[in-house]
Enzyme design. Structure first.
Site, short mmCIF file in Angstrom:
data_model
loop_
_atom_site.label_atom_id
_atom_site.label_comp_id
_atom_site.label_asym_id
_atom_site.label_seq_id
_atom_site.Cartn_x
_atom_site.Cartn_y
_atom_site.Cartn_z
CB CYS A 73 -0.88 -0.02 1.24
SG CYS A 73 -1.76 1.50 1.51
CD GLU A 112 -4.00 -9.30 1.73
OE1 GLU A 112 -4.13 -9.46 2.96
OE2 GLU A 112 -2.93 -8.91 1.21
NE ARG A 156 -3.52 -11.09 8.04
CZ ARG A 156 -2.42 -10.74 8.67
NH1 ARG A 156 -2.35 -10.85 9.99
NH2 ARG A 156 -1.37 -10.28 8.01
NE ARG A 158 -4.03 -7.50 6.22
CZ ARG A 158 -3.92 -7.06 7.47
NH1 ARG A 158 -4.97 -6.47 8.05
NH2 ARG A 158 -2.80 -7.19 8.14
#
Length: 318
Positions: A73, A112, A156, A158
């Site tokens: 990212c 992802e 988690r 995502r």
């Protein structure tokens, strides 16, 4: 049945590949710049990923049906009045995803990233991403999924991006988890583990220096899902870390098998690197069962689209 060919970009240790690969698929190219991750990947898949994707020409990548990438990212530049979305990604690693999609036009992709990407720069980053994927010729969508809703004892969240060539007219649906039937961390904890101890001095001087409920401590009676496993877990951070009541000093780090369980990796997955690198690699990886469910739906859609295309051609010829 002809195998679906895929490529694995920003591959890490191969978590996305683990979730996607089966007897009807073939990985024809992988890329990962980190030498330690390359070592783990090669140990488990029998091939060393190519290095820095920014230095690899699109024409040198084999033709493929599906592109997969856990892309890093990064902030993107502003979108100028005369600037397309593709140009706005210049200088970021996402640009390499776009240039490869542009060149090869695979039938589909799976990406992802951390869920925070949705709010970076007041939403302009996600606007740029979706705009670039649209310009590349894909119907793209995204969904935030929590691994805890899919049988893993870890919270988690995502964001997953799935896209298909517009001409395929695919109606993709993301898997739906079950937040009411979660797996507790106690079910995967090991006992009497040596070598993962946190010193009593560090516990007193740092971890428990405040009585604020931090860090998260779990044991065989814990009926919860733990905090997100992060790449800096080895630094023993009191705010974000989860530690186990066990071992010679009464408190320890998560074991190798526990890290595998948090991410849905098989126990026989090989870790040929140091413990510090092991934590970094699992912290940077993906929730394998979530990827598998997305992959299964993608494959079904692709085969359906292929059958529809053949049927359409047959009808036209008749």
């Amino acid at each position: 049945m002809e195998k679906l060919k895929f490529i694995d970009l920003f591959a890490g240790i191969g978590g996305i590949r683990l979730g996607f690969e089966d007897e009807n698929t073939e990985c024809v190219f992988s890329s990962e710049w980190d030498k330690f991750a390359q070592k783990t990947y090669e140990e488990n898949f029998g091939e060393k990923p190519a290095g820095d994707i920014t230095k690899i020409e699109a024409k040198d990548i084999p033709q493929h049906d599906i592109l997969m990438a856990g892309f890093p990212c990064q902030p993107f530049s502003k979108i100028g009045k005369r600037e397309g979305f593709k140009n706005a990604t210049q200088g970021t690693l996402f640009f390499d995803v776009i240039r490869i999609l542009d060149y090869h036009k695979p039938k589909a992709f799976l990406l992802e990233n951390v869920s925070g990407i949705l709010t970076i720069d007041n939403g302009k980053t996600i606007q740029t991403i979706m705009g670039a994927l649209d310009e590349a010729g894909y119907n793209a969508s995204y969904q935030v999924l929590n691994a805890a809703d899919f049988g893993l004892p870890q919270n988690r969240r995502r964001v997953y991006f799935v896209g298909f060539l517009k001409e395929l007219e695919v109606n993709f649906k993301y898997p739906v988890g079950d937040p009411y039937n979660r797996v507790p961390i106690s079910s995967v904890l090991e006992s009497n583990m040596d070598g993962y101890e946190i010193s009593e001095h560090l516990q007193k001087s740092y971890l428990f220096k405040k009585d604020d409920g931090k860090p998260q401590i779990v044991d065989k009676n814990s009926d919860i899902q733990v905090n997100t496993l992060v790449a800096t877990y080895h630094k023993i951070q009191r705010i974000t870390g989860t530690f186990v009541r066990d071992g010679k000093t009464g408190l320890r780090l998560l074991s190798e098998n526990e890290c595998k369980a948090l991410q849905g990796f098989p126990k026989d997955f090989k870790i040929p690197v140091s413990r510090t690198q092991m934590y970094r690699q699992f912290g940077n990886s993906v929730a394998v069962p979530v990827v598998k469910l997305i992959a299964d739906e993608m494959k079904q859609n692709l085969r359906g689209a292929q059958n529809y295309s053949w049927s359409k051609q047959l009808t036209l010829h008749l």
